[in-house]
Design an enzyme around this catalytic site. Structure first.
Site, PDB file in Angstrom:
ATOM      1  N   GLU A   1      -1.438   0.977 -11.800  1.00  0.00           N
ATOM      2  CA  GLU A   1      -0.756   1.729 -12.631  1.00  0.00           C
ATOM      3  C   GLU A   1      -1.551   1.958 -14.024  1.00  0.00           C
ATOM      4  OE1 GLU A   1       2.091   2.091 -11.769  1.00  0.00           O
ATOM      5  OE2 GLU A   1       2.503   0.315 -10.166  1.00  0.00           O
TER       6      GLU A   1
ATOM      7  N   ARG B   1       7.634  -9.068  -7.070  1.00  0.00           N
ATOM      8  CA  ARG B   1       7.724  -7.782  -8.112  1.00  0.00           C
ATOM      9  C   ARG B   1       6.985  -5.814  -7.831  1.00  0.00           C
ATOM     10  NH1 ARG B   1       4.671  -4.702 -10.244  1.00  0.00           N
ATOM     11  NH2 ARG B   1       3.320  -6.181 -11.446  1.00  0.00           N
TER      12      ARG B   1
END
Ligand SMILES: Cc1cc2nc3c(=O)[nH]c(=O)nc-3n(C[C@H](O)[C@H](O)[C@H](O)COP(=O)(O)OP(=O)(O)OC[C@H]3O[C@@H](n4cnc5c(N)ncnc54)[C@H](O)[C@@H]3O)c2cc1C
Length: 353
Positions: A332, A59
């Site tokens: 992130e 991912r």
């Protein structure tokens, strides 16, 4: 799936799978035109969930390629840049990376030292980027650098003289993913290497917001895989003459896991539908990332206990997911940073500095 435990153990990302991922339409999947699949946000999220049920490294590859490398070109690039780079990136023929973090600037990327200065009609880029996913296998690096026009994004082909990478080898999380240091030593780039449509931190932060959205979904994939593994184990492992799933304490763990998995997946779906309507705010994405990664990690740890000693081996996916999610919690935007984003939205007060 049959290979992933071995790739994780060897610290290997099979780059050749990039083209296969591209062939499935997964790279830049939610972008329109230029060879991209052009799906909606919910479909992109579902793909992230299924990929991360396999491994967070896959991912991550898809997030970095689509949301961090292709998205800024698609959103802020010139027509020529889009035509040159997006079709081969969507096909997985060209691998991209996103260079924002530096050794001394992680949560505070606005302090970056990497510089871009003019030399005649060219740009000269110098500096070091750290913890860059795909760095060592990339053909194109999207590098954010400080210039006299503020922070700008640059498209740096990795064969540019002065550009080099060093892989970070000894990490015990996201092992089936390449993470590297990028060194830019007076990399000379033409005038048109800069992304023309954005300046300031808005550029990289908007890309991170895109990638975080994928994590809201993806983390629930990792959690689902852990839950499924623990449930299966609980019904077959016998202690004290009955399956451990027959003990109330195990059922409590499974029920709690199911509740958080269901809530997190529904949250992802709700945020995805809002994104498709153009209503999703960055703060809502932060809420989703904070909650879902935190709960996924808790589910992974709880699943690990149900597997007992088997839970610490690569024979089962749980410890691999748990280790991976430690990185997902940090990149992130760390969980602390997302808490501060929510705190600021609630109070109007900035607690970052
Ligand atoms: C596997 C992996 C892949 C990555 N891939 C990429 C990539 O492709 N591109 C890229 O640019 N970066 C990437 N990163 C970097 C990632 O985004 C940073 O690690 C992250 O932003 C945190 O920065 P840091 O590690 O320097 O931690 P720091 O910023 O030093 O933070 C350390 C701790 O202090 C806390 N902290 C910091 N500031 C505050 C504050 N104001 N208030 C309260 N607490 C605070 C943090 O929350 C954290 O708990 C990756 C990281 C990993 C681990």
């Amino acid at each position: 799936m049959p290979e992933i435990a071995g790739w994780f153990e060897r610290g290997h990302f099979p780059r050749e799978l990039a083209k296969e991922l591209g062939g499935l339409g997964l790279l830049g999947m939610h972008l329109h035109g230029y060879g991209c699949a052009g799906t909606n946000a919910v479909s992109y999220g579902l793909a992230c969930l299924e990929l991360e049920a396999g491994d967070s490294g896959f991912r991550s590859f898809v997030s970095v390629q689509g949301s961090l490398a292709m998205f800024p070109i698609w959103k802020y690039g010139s027509e020529e840049q889009k035509r040159r780079w997006l079709p081969p990136m969507a096909a997985g023929e060209v691998v991209g990376c996103f260079g924002l973090t530096e050794p001394d600037f992680g949560s505070n990327p606005a302090g970056m030292r990497t510089s871009a200065r003019r030399d005649g009609g060219d740009w000269l880029l110098s500096g070091t980027k750290m913890w860059i996913t795909n760095g060592g296998i990339a053909d194109l690096a999207v590098v954010w650098a400080r210039s006299d026009q503020g922070v700008r994004g640059f498209l740096v082909p990795t064969d540019t003289p002065g550009f080099s990478t060093r892989d970070i080898d000894r990490k015990l999380s996201l092992r089936a993913s390449v993470t590297s240091e990028l060194v830019l030593d007076d990399c000379r780039l033409p005038d048109d290497a800069v992304l023309p449509q954005v300046s300031g931190m808005r550029g990289p932060l908007s890309c991170l917001d895109e990638a975080r959205y994928g994590i809201v979904w993806g983390s629930m994939g990792a959690a689902r895989a852990c839950f499924a593994s623990a449930l299966q184990y609980a019904t077959t492992r016998v202690q004290f003459d009955r399956p451990i799933g027959g003990f109330q304490l195990t059922q409590q763990k499974l029920a709690d896991m199911l509740v958080e998995l269901s809530k997190g997946t529904l949250l992802a779906l709700h945020l995805g539908r809002m994104k498709d309507q153009g209503l999703l705010t960055p703060q809502q994405t932060s809420l989703g990332k904070l909650n879902n990664v935190r709960e996924a990690l808790q589910i992974a740890r709880s699943a690990r206990t149900i597997l007992g000693a088997n839970g610490v081996t690569l024979e089962y996916p749980v410890i691999r997911h748990a280790n991976n999610l430690e990185s997902v919690l940090t990149y992130e935007g760390t969980s602390e940073v997302h808490s501060l984003i929510l705190g600021q939205a609630l109070t109007g007060l900035n607690a970052f500095q």
